[in-house]
Design a protein around this motif. Structure first.
Motif, PDB file in Angstrom:
ATOM      1  N   VAL A   1       0.813  -1.218   0.000  1.00  0.00           N
ATOM      2  CA  VAL A   1       0.000   0.000   0.000  1.00  0.00           C
ATOM      3  C   VAL A   1       0.845   1.265   0.000  1.00  0.00           C
ATOM      4  CG1 VAL A   1      -1.899  -1.172   1.185  1.00  0.00           C
ATOM      5  CG2 VAL A   1      -0.196   0.066   2.537  1.00  0.00           C
ATOM      6  N   SER A   2       2.141   1.142   0.296  1.00  0.00           N
ATOM      7  CA  SER A   2       2.979   2.340   0.405  1.00  0.00           C
ATOM      8  C   SER A   2       3.999   2.491  -0.714  1.00  0.00           C
ATOM      9  CB  SER A   2       3.714   2.338   1.748  1.00  0.00           C
ATOM     10  OG  SER A   2       4.544   1.201   1.862  1.00  0.00           O
ATOM     11  N   ALA A   3       4.291   1.418  -1.445  1.00  0.00           N
ATOM     12  CA  ALA A   3       5.385   1.456  -2.423  1.00  0.00           C
ATOM     13  C   ALA A   3       5.142   2.440  -3.555  1.00  0.00           C
ATOM     14  CB  ALA A   3       5.623   0.054  -2.990  1.00  0.00           C
ATOM     15  N   ALA A   4       3.883   2.573  -3.985  1.00  0.00           N
ATOM     16  CA  ALA A   4       3.593   3.391  -5.166  1.00  0.00           C
ATOM     17  C   ALA A   4       3.688   4.883  -4.903  1.00  0.00           C
ATOM     18  CB  ALA A   4       2.215   3.051  -5.721  1.00  0.00           C
ATOM     19  N   PHE A   5       3.464   5.315  -3.663  1.00  0.00           N
ATOM     20  CA  PHE A   5       3.499   6.763  -3.408  1.00  0.00           C
ATOM     21  C   PHE A   5       4.207   7.133  -2.107  1.00  0.00           C
ATOM     22  CE2 PHE A   5       1.734  10.715  -1.663  1.00  0.00           C
ATOM     23  CZ  PHE A   5       2.102  11.587  -2.677  1.00  0.00           C
ATOM     24  N   LEU A   6       3.797   6.537  -0.985  1.00  0.00           N
ATOM     25  CA  LEU A   6       4.335   6.978   0.297  1.00  0.00           C
ATOM     26  C   LEU A   6       5.847   6.841   0.356  1.00  0.00           C
ATOM     27  CD1 LEU A   6       3.878   8.054   3.121  1.00  0.00           C
ATOM     28  CD2 LEU A   6       3.507   5.702   3.911  1.00  0.00           C
ATOM     29  N   LEU A   7       6.390   5.739  -0.140  1.00  0.00           N
ATOM     30  CA  LEU A   7       7.840   5.557  -0.096  1.00  0.00           C
ATOM     31  C   LEU A   7       8.557   6.401  -1.134  1.00  0.00           C
ATOM     32  CD1 LEU A   7       8.184   1.717   0.575  1.00  0.00           C
ATOM     33  CD2 LEU A   7       8.453   3.613   2.175  1.00  0.00           C
ATOM     34  N   VAL A   8       7.815   6.926  -2.104  1.00  0.00           N
ATOM     35  CA  VAL A   8       8.415   7.835  -3.083  1.00  0.00           C
ATOM     36  C   VAL A   8       8.736   9.174  -2.432  1.00  0.00           C
ATOM     37  CG1 VAL A   8       7.980   9.125  -5.218  1.00  0.00           C
ATOM     38  CG2 VAL A   8       7.264   6.735  -5.032  1.00  0.00           C
ATOM     39  N   VAL A   9       7.895   9.588  -1.500  1.00  0.00           N
ATOM     40  CA  VAL A   9       8.029  10.917  -0.897  1.00  0.00           C
ATOM     41  C   VAL A   9       9.343  11.094  -0.136  1.00  0.00           C
ATOM     42  CG1 VAL A   9       7.011  12.559   0.732  1.00  0.00           C
ATOM     43  CG2 VAL A   9       5.538  11.270  -0.823  1.00  0.00           C
ATOM     44  N   PRO A  10       9.720  10.189   0.790  1.00  0.00           N
ATOM     45  CA  PRO A  10      11.002  10.405   1.481  1.00  0.00           C
ATOM     46  C   PRO A  10      12.197  10.370   0.548  1.00  0.00           C
ATOM     47  CG  PRO A  10      10.098   8.239   2.002  1.00  0.00           C
ATOM     48  CD  PRO A  10       9.025   8.999   1.315  1.00  0.00           C
TER      49      PRO A  10
ATOM     50  N   VAL B   1       8.300  13.997  -7.483  1.00  0.00           N
ATOM     51  CA  VAL B   1       7.066  13.277  -7.142  1.00  0.00           C
ATOM     52  C   VAL B   1       6.055  13.379  -8.290  1.00  0.00           C
ATOM     53  CG1 VAL B   1       5.088  13.201  -5.578  1.00  0.00           C
ATOM     54  CG2 VAL B   1       7.391  13.565  -4.664  1.00  0.00           C
ATOM     55  N   GLY B   2       5.950  14.578  -8.855  1.00  0.00           N
ATOM     56  CA  GLY B   2       4.995  14.777  -9.942  1.00  0.00           C
ATOM     57  C   GLY B   2       5.309  13.926 -11.160  1.00  0.00           C
ATOM     58  N   LEU B   3       6.574  13.882 -11.543  1.00  0.00           N
ATOM     59  CA  LEU B   3       6.956  13.080 -12.703  1.00  0.00           C
ATOM     60  C   LEU B   3       6.807  11.587 -12.423  1.00  0.00           C
ATOM     61  CD1 LEU B   3      10.051  15.060 -14.010  1.00  0.00           C
ATOM     62  CD2 LEU B   3       7.806  14.863 -15.078  1.00  0.00           C
ATOM     63  N   THR B   4       6.985  11.183 -11.177  1.00  0.00           N
ATOM     64  CA  THR B   4       6.748   9.787 -10.814  1.00  0.00           C
ATOM     65  C   THR B   4       5.279   9.441 -10.965  1.00  0.00           C
ATOM     66  OG1 THR B   4       8.602   9.810  -9.244  1.00  0.00           O
ATOM     67  CG2 THR B   4       6.948   8.078  -8.977  1.00  0.00           C
ATOM     68  N   ILE B   5       4.409  10.371 -10.559  1.00  0.00           N
ATOM     69  CA  ILE B   5       2.972  10.156 -10.718  1.00  0.00           C
ATOM     70  C   ILE B   5       2.600  10.085 -12.199  1.00  0.00           C
ATOM     71  CG2 ILE B   5       0.696  11.194 -10.353  1.00  0.00           C
ATOM     72  CD1 ILE B   5       1.766  12.334  -7.732  1.00  0.00           C
ATOM     73  N   VAL B   6       3.207  10.955 -13.004  1.00  0.00           N
ATOM     74  CA  VAL B   6       2.964  10.918 -14.450  1.00  0.00           C
ATOM     75  C   VAL B   6       3.355   9.554 -15.025  1.00  0.00           C
ATOM     76  CG1 VAL B   6       3.702  11.859 -16.677  1.00  0.00           C
ATOM     77  CG2 VAL B   6       3.167  13.400 -14.793  1.00  0.00           C
TER      78      VAL B   6
ATOM     79  N   GLN C   1       7.157  -1.480 -10.817  1.00  0.00           N
ATOM     80  CA  GLN C   1       7.225  -1.153  -9.397  1.00  0.00           C
ATOM     81  C   GLN C   1       6.681  -2.258  -8.489  1.00  0.00           C
ATOM     82  OE1 GLN C   1       4.863   2.289  -8.389  1.00  0.00           O
ATOM     83  NE2 GLN C   1       3.251   1.767  -9.842  1.00  0.00           N
ATOM     84  N   PHE C   2       5.808  -3.119  -9.024  1.00  0.00           N
ATOM     85  CA  PHE C   2       5.280  -4.214  -8.208  1.00  0.00           C
ATOM     86  C   PHE C   2       5.795  -5.573  -8.670  1.00  0.00           C
ATOM     87  CE2 PHE C   2       1.954  -0.951  -7.462  1.00  0.00           C
ATOM     88  CZ  PHE C   2       2.100  -0.863  -6.077  1.00  0.00           C
ATOM     89  N   ALA C   3       6.904  -5.567  -9.397  1.00  0.00           N
ATOM     90  CA  ALA C   3       7.495  -6.834  -9.826  1.00  0.00           C
ATOM     91  C   ALA C   3       7.944  -7.667  -8.628  1.00  0.00           C
ATOM     92  CB  ALA C   3       8.672  -6.571 -10.766  1.00  0.00           C
ATOM     93  N   TRP C   4       8.133  -7.015  -7.481  1.00  0.00           N
ATOM     94  CA  TRP C   4       8.571  -7.737  -6.286  1.00  0.00           C
ATOM     95  C   TRP C   4       7.543  -8.734  -5.784  1.00  0.00           C
ATOM     96  CZ3 TRP C   4       5.391  -6.933  -2.100  1.00  0.00           C
ATOM     97  CH2 TRP C   4       4.663  -5.736  -2.062  1.00  0.00           C
ATOM     98  N   LEU C   5       6.297  -8.614  -6.232  1.00  0.00           N
ATOM     99  CA  LEU C   5       5.289  -9.592  -5.827  1.00  0.00           C
ATOM    100  C   LEU C   5       5.661 -10.997  -6.283  1.00  0.00           C
ATOM    101  CD1 LEU C   5       2.044  -7.539  -6.583  1.00  0.00           C
ATOM    102  CD2 LEU C   5       2.921  -8.193  -4.322  1.00  0.00           C
ATOM    103  N   ASP C   6       6.460 -11.090  -7.354  1.00  0.00           N
ATOM    104  CA  ASP C   6       6.909 -12.398  -7.843  1.00  0.00           C
ATOM    105  C   ASP C   6       7.837 -13.092  -6.863  1.00  0.00           C
ATOM    106  OD1 ASP C   6       5.461 -11.996 -10.160  1.00  0.00           O
ATOM    107  OD2 ASP C   6       7.171 -11.224 -11.301  1.00  0.00           O
ATOM    108  N   ALA C   7       8.424 -12.314  -5.954  1.00  0.00           N
ATOM    109  CA  ALA C   7       9.320 -12.912  -4.955  1.00  0.00           C
ATOM    110  C   ALA C   7       8.536 -13.569  -3.829  1.00  0.00           C
ATOM    111  CB  ALA C   7      10.261 -11.849  -4.383  1.00  0.00           C
ATOM    112  N   LEU C   8       7.251 -13.236  -3.699  1.00  0.00           N
ATOM    113  CA  LEU C   8       6.421 -13.797  -2.631  1.00  0.00           C
ATOM    114  C   LEU C   8       5.564 -14.931  -3.181  1.00  0.00           C
ATOM    115  CD1 LEU C   8       5.341 -10.511  -0.791  1.00  0.00           C
ATOM    116  CD2 LEU C   8       7.334 -11.988  -0.372  1.00  0.00           C
ATOM    117  N   GLN C   9       6.189 -15.810  -3.912  1.00  0.00           N
ATOM    118  CA  GLN C   9       5.551 -16.992  -4.475  1.00  0.00           C
ATOM    119  C   GLN C   9       6.322 -18.230  -4.017  1.00  0.00           C
ATOM    120  OE1 GLN C   9       2.717 -16.690  -6.086  1.00  0.00           O
ATOM    121  NE2 GLN C   9       2.815 -14.448  -6.158  1.00  0.00           N
TER     122      GLN C   9
END
Length: 280
Positions: free
Chosen positions: A79-88, A208-213, A235-243
């Motif tokens: 829930v945080s990878a797409a935006f919240l972790l981009v901010v710091p 942040v803006g260009l990341t959102i774009v 950005q969510f390719a890491w889900l393949d590691a949880l298989q």
């Protein structure tokens, strides 16, 4: 022109000094507090809303969030990878040089004298270090909070099966490392913008803006294979590691795209700053 007696350019602006300066800034404390508070907010939300349910009876990572501390950690990252972790990342890397210019202290640092390359290397290294710390802080707190709330159980895989706790921790460590590497493009973009503007908010907001774009463009399926060149696409390719049997090809492509963009942007930052007329 000869250097002054005793002056060693390689020892100017030590990493320790720069790190302490950045650590004492209020925005560092605020960001750490926000990241540490997110797992508590999620636990409270699940407590108030009950067990999460999937749409159309589908089992997703969110549905398994309360199955164990490991599941809760994976959900917090999701829930945080797409935006919240981009901010710091954008904040630490975009504010680092521009803030000095905004405070009119950049020219005094260079007059110390601190070589421009040394200045950028110190600031980039510390900014990346703080970015990595921010990305690690969230899952660490989530793992502790999730274990207390939901127990020390195997990681339940939404598609079926589970991973033993020890193996799950190793996979989650890989996920965190991948998220950091995938954020290098945002870090490099923010850092480059920080060297071309005297407005820290402009550098941070621009990254942040260009990341959102990038996220918006990735949602445009009409672009077809062109989306493979967008960092957001992986950005969510890491889900393949949880298989049960981890798949690495998507993560390799994601890291390759991110690092390629980052190298170009960082090179632009050093090249432009070396020629820039510093007046603030």
């Amino acid at each position: 022109m000869e250097a002054a007696p005793g002056h060693r350019p390689g020892r100017t602006l030590p990493l320790r000094v720069e790190a302490v300066r950045q650590l004492r800034r209020r925005r560092t404390m605020v960001m750490a507090t926000v990241l540490a508070a997110l797992p508590l907010v999620l636990v409270a939300a699940f407590a108030l809303g009950g067990t999460p349910e999937g749409r159309e009876n589908r089992t997703t990572l969110m549905v398994t969030a309360t199955a164990s501390g490991a599941n809760f950690t994976a959900t917090a990252l999701f829930v945080s990878a797409a935006f919240l972790l981009v901010v710091p990342v954008a904040l630490f890397c975009g504010d680092t040089v521009a803030a000095e210019a905004n405070w009119s202290s950049l020219r005094y640092l260079l007059a110390a004298p601190v070589p421009r390359t040394r200045l950028l290397l110190s600031k980039l290294a510390v900014a990346l270090g703080f970015s990595a710390a921010a990305i690690v802080l969230l899952p660490l707190v989530a793992l502790v909070v999730g274990t207390v709330a939901y127990g020390w159980e195997p990681l339940r895989i939404p598609t079926g099966g589970s991973l033993a706790t020890g193996e799950a921790l190793g996979r989650l460590a890989i996920v965190v490392a991948y998220i950091f590497l995938s954020q290098l493009v945002t870090a490099a973009l923010a850092f480059w913008l920080s060297t071309v503007t005297d407005a820290p908010l402009g550098a941070v907001g621009g990254a942040v803006g260009l990341t959102i774009v990038g996220n918006v463009l990735d949602a445009v399926t009409a672009l077809g294979s062109w989306r493979d060149f967008l960092p957001a696409h992986w950005q969510f390719a890491w889900l393949d590691a949880l298989q049960p049997h981890a798949e690495w090809s998507g993560m390799v492509q994601g890291v390759s795209v991110s690092v390629a963009y980052a190298v170009v942007l960082i090179a632009l930052a050093f090249r432009g700053f070396s020629r820039k007329d510093i007046v603030s």
